[in-house]
Design a protein around this motif. Structure first.
Motif, mmCIF file in Angstrom:
data_model
loop_
_atom_site.group_PDB
_atom_site.id
_atom_site.type_symbol
_atom_site.label_atom_id
_atom_site.label_comp_id
_atom_site.label_asym_id
_atom_site.label_seq_id
_atom_site.Cartn_x
_atom_site.Cartn_y
_atom_site.Cartn_z
ATOM 1 N N SER A 9 84.540 -0.259 -35.885
ATOM 2 C CA SER A 9 84.155 -1.588 -35.420
ATOM 3 C C SER A 9 82.748 -1.945 -35.870
ATOM 4 N N LEU A 10 81.838 -0.988 -35.784
ATOM 5 C CA LEU A 10 80.456 -1.245 -36.210
ATOM 6 C C LEU A 10 80.389 -1.570 -37.700
ATOM 7 N N LEU A 11 81.109 -0.797 -38.500
ATOM 8 C CA LEU A 11 81.081 -1.031 -39.941
ATOM 9 C C LEU A 11 81.720 -2.357 -40.308
ATOM 10 N N GLU A 23 71.274 -4.070 -29.342
ATOM 11 C CA GLU A 23 71.735 -4.731 -28.111
ATOM 12 C C GLU A 23 72.956 -5.597 -28.370
ATOM 13 N N GLU A 24 72.959 -6.273 -29.520
ATOM 14 C CA GLU A 24 74.095 -7.119 -29.893
ATOM 15 C C GLU A 24 75.360 -6.276 -30.055
ATOM 16 N N ALA A 25 75.236 -5.146 -30.758
ATOM 17 C CA ALA A 25 76.383 -4.270 -30.980
ATOM 18 C C ALA A 25 76.874 -3.656 -29.677
ATOM 19 N N ALA A 26 75.932 -3.280 -28.810
ATOM 20 C CA ALA A 26 76.313 -2.689 -27.523
ATOM 21 C C ALA A 26 77.119 -3.679 -26.694
ATOM 22 N N ALA A 27 76.700 -4.943 -26.692
ATOM 23 C CA ALA A 27 77.415 -5.971 -25.943
ATOM 24 C C ALA A 27 78.806 -6.220 -26.535
ATOM 25 N N GLU A 28 78.897 -6.232 -27.864
ATOM 26 C CA GLU A 28 80.185 -6.470 -28.538
ATOM 27 C C GLU A 28 81.196 -5.369 -28.216
ATOM 28 N N LEU A 29 80.720 -4.125 -28.193
ATOM 29 C CA LEU A 29 81.625 -2.988 -28.033
ATOM 30 C C LEU A 29 81.735 -2.500 -26.601
ATOM 31 N N GLY A 30 80.900 -3.041 -25.716
ATOM 32 C CA GLY A 30 80.971 -2.659 -24.319
ATOM 33 C C GLY A 30 80.508 -1.241 -24.046
ATOM 34 N N VAL A 31 79.500 -0.782 -24.791
ATOM 35 C CA VAL A 31 78.933 0.560 -24.582
ATOM 36 C C VAL A 31 77.423 0.429 -24.423
ATOM 37 N N ALA A 34 72.047 3.175 -25.984
ATOM 38 C CA ALA A 34 71.771 4.542 -26.440
ATOM 39 C C ALA A 34 72.915 5.061 -27.317
ATOM 40 N N THR A 35 74.148 4.728 -26.945
ATOM 41 C CA THR A 35 75.305 5.149 -27.742
ATOM 42 C C THR A 35 75.264 4.515 -29.128
ATOM 43 N N ILE A 36 74.938 3.222 -29.170
ATOM 44 C CA ILE A 36 74.872 2.522 -30.457
ATOM 45 C C ILE A 36 73.761 3.106 -31.325
ATOM 46 N N ARG A 37 72.615 3.435 -30.717
ATOM 47 C CA ARG A 37 71.522 4.028 -31.503
ATOM 48 C C ARG A 37 71.968 5.337 -32.139
ATOM 49 N N ARG A 38 72.666 6.173 -31.363
ATOM 50 C CA ARG A 38 73.165 7.434 -31.913
ATOM 51 C C ARG A 38 74.169 7.187 -33.037
ATOM 52 N N ASP A 39 75.066 6.202 -32.828
ATOM 53 C CA ASP A 39 76.047 5.874 -33.866
ATOM 54 C C ASP A 39 75.347 5.406 -35.143
ATOM 55 N N PHE A 40 74.370 4.521 -34.997
ATOM 56 C CA PHE A 40 73.633 4.027 -36.156
ATOM 57 C C PHE A 40 72.941 5.181 -36.888
ATOM 58 N N ASP A 41 72.322 6.083 -36.137
ATOM 59 C CA ASP A 41 71.626 7.215 -36.756
ATOM 60 C C ASP A 41 72.593 8.102 -37.530
#
Length: 259
Positions: A9-11, A23-31, A34-41
């Motif tokens: 979904s992120l890609l 923050e935008e991605a976290a809101a879109e995915l409902g997580v 911190a989870t999004i930061r780890r995913d991005f890294d």
């Protein structure tokens, strides 16, 4: 949501928008953020995106999703297209399949056709796609010819002069092309020039050429041309294709099949 589902979904969001904030991605995915930061890294470590302060951007201007992350996009359309393409292939023919998610589904549709359950061979399949060759190799009634070449990780396709050497020595009845874009004026195209070169040679060795492309790819152009529209005999797409787009292809002498 599993990690693989989040990453896909992120890609897809990155390809669509070019950049994403945490923050935008976290809101879109409902997580959580911190989870999004780890995913991005983790995705940045795999060179699938570029980290920025507070978010991420796509990895280069010609960015494309690796094949494993494309499989769920327009899945139902691809299944219908694949079935329609498979129906265009006659028993005993030699068929060329390029790499891609839609052509992978074409291979699967051919594998389950009742009239191709036996024969010596029931079908000859020429492909530069490692995943397609792997799936069909377990079908003893199919003769599988792999081009050789250097593997391209994004699409599992073999490219380069080794692939050219094999394709230059054979002829096939039908070539089925998976494309990034197909336009009447600009022809069929891919993102990668080496991939396009192998696909172009496959077309040149075929008596007829079929483009398998969902409607989102029509009327678009991409970096590397595979062949002009005049080289294509049939376009198989989905029913969401705009009537005007279909009309332009038909006026160019291309048979259009919607599924």
């Amino acid at each position: 949501m599993s990690r693989d589902a989040r990453w896909k979904s992120l890609l897809e969001l990155l390809v669509e928008r070019g950049r994403l904030d945490v923050e935008e991605a976290a809101a879109e995915l409902g997580v959580s953020a911190a989870t999004i930061r780890r995913d991005f890294d983790q995705l940045a470590e795999q060179q699938m995106l570029v980290r920025t302060r507070g978010g991420a951007v796509v990895h280069g201007v010609s960015y494309e999703l690796p094949l494993r992350y494309k499989t769920a996009r327009r899945a139902s359309e691809k299944l219908r297209i694949a079935k329609a393409v498979a129906d265009l292939v006659a028993p005993g023919e030699a068929v060329g399949l390029t790499g891609g998610t839609t052509t992978t589904e074409v291979a699967r549709a051919l594998a389950v056709r009742g009239d191709l359950a036996s024969g010596s061979p029931a079908l000859t399949v020429v492909t530069n796609a490692l995943n397609i060759a792997g799936e069909l190799a377990v079908r003893p009634q199919f003769k599988i010819v792999v081009t050789g070449g250097v593997a391209r990780p994004q699409s599992y396709e073999l490219i380069g002069p080794l692939a050219d050497g094999v394709l230059g020595q054979i002829t096939i009845d039908v070539a089925v092309l998976g494309v990034v874009a197909f336009d009447v004026a600009h022809g069929a195209a891919a993102n990668d020039e080496a991939e396009a070169a192998v696909n172009r040679l496959l077309c040149e060795r075929a008596a007829r050429v079929v483009v398998a492309a969902d409607s989102s790819k029509l009327g678009r152009r991409a970096f590397a041309r595979i062949c002009p529209a005049a080289s294509v005999d049939t376009l198989v797409t989905d029913t969401a294709a705009e009537p005007e787009t279909v009309r332009r292809f038909e006026e160019a002498g291309i048979r259009v099949v919607t599924a």
